[in-house]
Design a protein around this motif. Structure first.
Motif, PDB file in Angstrom:
ATOM      1  N   ALA A   1     -29.350  43.733  18.230  1.00  8.47           N
ATOM      2  CA  ALA A   1     -28.182  42.893  18.497  1.00  8.47           C
ATOM      3  C   ALA A   1     -27.813  42.076  17.270  1.00  8.47           C
ATOM      4  CB  ALA A   1     -28.488  41.946  19.665  1.00  8.47           C
ATOM      5  N   PRO A   2     -26.559  41.610  17.209  1.00  6.22           N
ATOM      6  CA  PRO A   2     -26.174  40.714  16.114  1.00  6.22           C
ATOM      7  C   PRO A   2     -27.018  39.447  16.106  1.00  6.22           C
ATOM      8  CG  PRO A   2     -24.233  41.543  17.261  1.00  6.22           C
ATOM      9  CD  PRO A   2     -25.413  41.940  18.083  1.00  6.22           C
ATOM     10  N   HIS A   3     -27.076  38.826  14.963  1.00  8.85           N
ATOM     11  CA  HIS A   3     -27.849  37.610  14.744  1.00  8.85           C
ATOM     12  C   HIS A   3     -27.582  36.557  15.823  1.00  8.85           C
ATOM     13  CE1 HIS A   3     -29.559  34.119  12.803  1.00  8.85           C
ATOM     14  NE2 HIS A   3     -28.368  33.540  12.669  1.00  8.85           N
TER      15      HIS A   3
ATOM     16  N   PHE B   1     -27.760  44.020   7.776  1.00  8.64           N
ATOM     17  CA  PHE B   1     -27.021  42.987   8.500  1.00  8.64           C
ATOM     18  C   PHE B   1     -28.025  42.043   9.143  1.00  8.64           C
ATOM     19  CE2 PHE B   1     -27.755  46.511  11.385  1.00  8.64           C
ATOM     20  CZ  PHE B   1     -28.150  45.920  12.579  1.00  8.64           C
ATOM     21  N   TRP B   2     -27.609  40.798   9.406  1.00  4.03           N
ATOM     22  CA  TRP B   2     -28.473  39.856  10.112  1.00  4.03           C
ATOM     23  C   TRP B   2     -28.490  40.225  11.587  1.00  4.03           C
ATOM     24  CZ3 TRP B   2     -31.474  37.443   7.040  1.00  4.03           C
ATOM     25  CH2 TRP B   2     -31.043  36.936   5.816  1.00  4.03           C
ATOM     26  N   GLY B   3     -29.683  40.308  12.180  1.00  2.00           N
ATOM     27  CA  GLY B   3     -29.741  40.712  13.572  1.00  2.00           C
ATOM     28  C   GLY B   3     -31.055  40.405  14.246  1.00  2.00           C
TER      29      GLY B   3
END
Length: 573
Positions: A67-69, A52-54
């Motif tokens: 954390a999220p992107h 995932f992008w983060g």
């Protein structure tokens, strides 16, 4: 390949155009800020879950937030890395490292290892430099290594050795099993005879102390003396001694060729009767006649796992093996530390030659089936350096000798310190093994440096993990990136009960990689092995940058990692 005998007896620019170098922002890392923030990365967190992008925030030696992107895009940080287009993952854990020389007498940078993404090295196969006692020291005639070995005597010599390596300074974290051959030598020297009751008690007590010093378990190497002299019953007793401390029995099995399946059965029995998990080092089927056995080996492991026994394995990412050139000589000739003496005995020579060309029960001679598949490396004598990297049959022809005579004479000349690379495995089996859910990765090699290297080595020294990610993940799609990273990180940490490494997760140690999945690759070959991997731009060990823009920073923040017995845990009886 065990390199301990020699211890105890460059910069890469890469093509990481997408990586933004770490930039100082001038913001002090206060209570609500970070020492380092990595943003915009493709997070492969070590669990096996989809990427995932983060963003990742680090304070001190710990990850404090994943954390999220974009969530940490404006967070105060002393240093930032924009990892747009790059993968951010946990640092790799090498379950079969051999970097004794680099850690104990070398520079501790582990250059060939850290640049392929390895942040933790697990030692221990067969022999360890500790603990030492007078029995072992008496067999060591090298003054420098004898003096070094004296440091690791006493009831907690194993723990003293671990601490010694950290105090010298390490770029990788380090931990170790206690060597099964060391257990035997500690209790009874190099003799082939059976354990006495008193010797057995000594071995049990030594194992228990090593476990409380932080050993992960007992590691055997049953192709090599004196470990080869251990019976199955001996190894079961060793397993029982470590079982209360959460130990794992990890083994270079007695045979990986004609008796591969029988050797797996022995390992399974040792774990079952000893009450410990089993890990098989570098699972393989050696010799073309044995290649069809790998599906049966996998089925055997799957079967016992389905029945409730914890058996797993690891591998390196090549179809060629490596070990000591003296490993082809029957173990009986090394009894009581007399290998060189016996090789030089003209009366014994005809029998040694005959034994090199026949099958001996309980012993795997990797030279016998095809001496042309044996590459000899490690020559130090000037007049012999011309043979470096040549096949045994080629050397024998150049010397005007039979290959058995050449093998004996070269071992005498180089004091049994030569290495060999063995081209005996199947690429198809490598691909099949990579897919198994219980497999993990190990280099089975010591660290090296192109600037100082003097002899040829197996290319796994430089490219084991990068070959996996470049060739087998990106190019051939044999396994997914997420699965490859899981097997390189959390799978090993879980196996060895290392609770704070192997995942990108808040609270974990900040062992972190940033790499380009499009360019990561091994460059080392069998003919030209001393070439650093490319594609890994940043490596952090305990929150400290050890590799920056593909080049080693000189930092040595490595720590000792220890097994569960170190915390004083003992299973109830």
């Amino acid at each position: 390949m065990r390199k301990l005998a020699a211890v105890v007896a460059v910069l890469v620019t890469g093509s990481i155009g997408a990586c933004r170098s770490a930039v100082s922002t001038g913001v002090a890392a206060g209570p609500a800020s970070y020492d380092l923030v990595i943003t915009n990365g493709r997070i492969v967190d070590g669990t096996g879950n989809a990427w995932f992008w983060g963003d990742v925030g680090i304070r001190g030696d710990r990850i404090v937030r994943v954390a999220p992107h974009g969530m940490l895009g404006s967070a105060p940080a002393a240093k930032r890395i924009d990892a747009h287009g790059l993968v951010v993952s946990p640092g790799f854990i090498d379950i079969q490292a051999q970097s004794y020389e680099n850690f104990m007498t070398g520079d501790g940078r582990a250059l060939s290892m850290i640049t392929q993404g390895i942040t933790t090295a697990i030692l221990g196969e067969g022999d360890t430099p500790a603990p030492m006692n007078d029995k072992q020291l008496a067999l060591n005639t090298d003054t420098a290594s004898h003096r070094l070995g004296q440091r690791f005597t006493g009831p907690h010599g194993f723990g003293t050795w671990l601490d010694f390596m950290q105090r010298r300074g390490l770029s990788e974290n380090v931990g170790s099993f206690v060597g099964s051959g060391t257990v035997r030598a500690y209790a009874k020297g190099q003799s082939m005879t059976a354990f006495t009751g008193a010797e057995r008690d000594t071995a049990r007590a030594m194992i228990a102390r090593a476990m409380t010093d932080g050993a992960f378990g007992v590691a055997s190497a049953l192709m090599y003396p004196p470990d080869n002299y251990n019976t199955t019953a001996d190894l079961i007793e060793s397993a029982k001694a470590m079982a209360p401390y959460g130990g794992v029995y990890i083994t270079h099995m007695r045979n990986e060729g004609d008796f591969l399946l029988e050797a797996i059965d022995e390992a399974i029995r040792i774990g079952r009767e000893g009450g410990v998990p089993v890990e098989i080092y570098h699972l393989k089927a050696a010799g073309s006649a044995n290649w069809p056995k790998i599906p049966a080996a996998i089925a055997k492991i799957d079967s016992v796992r389905a029945a409730g026994q914890d058996v797993q394995a690891d591998m390196y990412i090549y179809s060629a093996a490596a070990n000591g050139f003296n490993a082809c000589i029957a173990p009986k000739y090394a009894a009581d530390g007399k290998l060189l003496e016996n090789l030089q005995n003209p009366v014994l020579r005809p029998q040694i030659k005959a034994d090199l060309q026949r099958r001996i029960e309980g012993f795997e001679n990797s030279c016998m089936d095809d001496p042309s598949a044996v590459m000899v490396v490690g020559f130090t004598r000037p007049e012999l350096k011309k043979y470096e990297g040549m096949r045994l049959t080629e050397i024998a022809k150049a010397m005007g000798k039979d290959w058995t005579d050449a093998l004996i004479d070269l071992n005498i000349a180089e004091k049994a310190q030569l290495g060999e690379i063995l081209f005996r495995m199947s690429d198809d089996n490598v691909r099949l093994q990579l897919k198994q859910p219980w497999i993990k990765w190990g280099t089975d090699a010591g660290a090296d440096d192109p600037a100082t290297a003097k002899v040829m080595v197996h290319p796994r020294t430089y490219g084991n993990f990068t070959r996996l990610l470049g060739h087998y993940v990106r190019d051939e799609h044999v396994i997914t990136l997420e699965d490859a990273v899981r097997k390189a990180t959390s799978a090993v940490a879980t196996r060895l009960s290392i609770p704070d490494r192997g995942l990108l997760k808040a609270g974990m140690k900040a062992d972190i990689l940033v790499f380009d999945p499009a360019t990561i690759a091994d460059k080392a070959t069998f003919e030209k092995p001393h070439q650093l991997s490319v594609g890994i731009s940043e490596v952090f060990v305990n929150g400290v940058e050890v590799v920056h823009d593909g080049a080693h920073t000189g930092a040595k923040p490595g720590e000792v990692v220890r097994g569960p017995g170190w915390n004083g845990w003992v299973a109830p009886k």
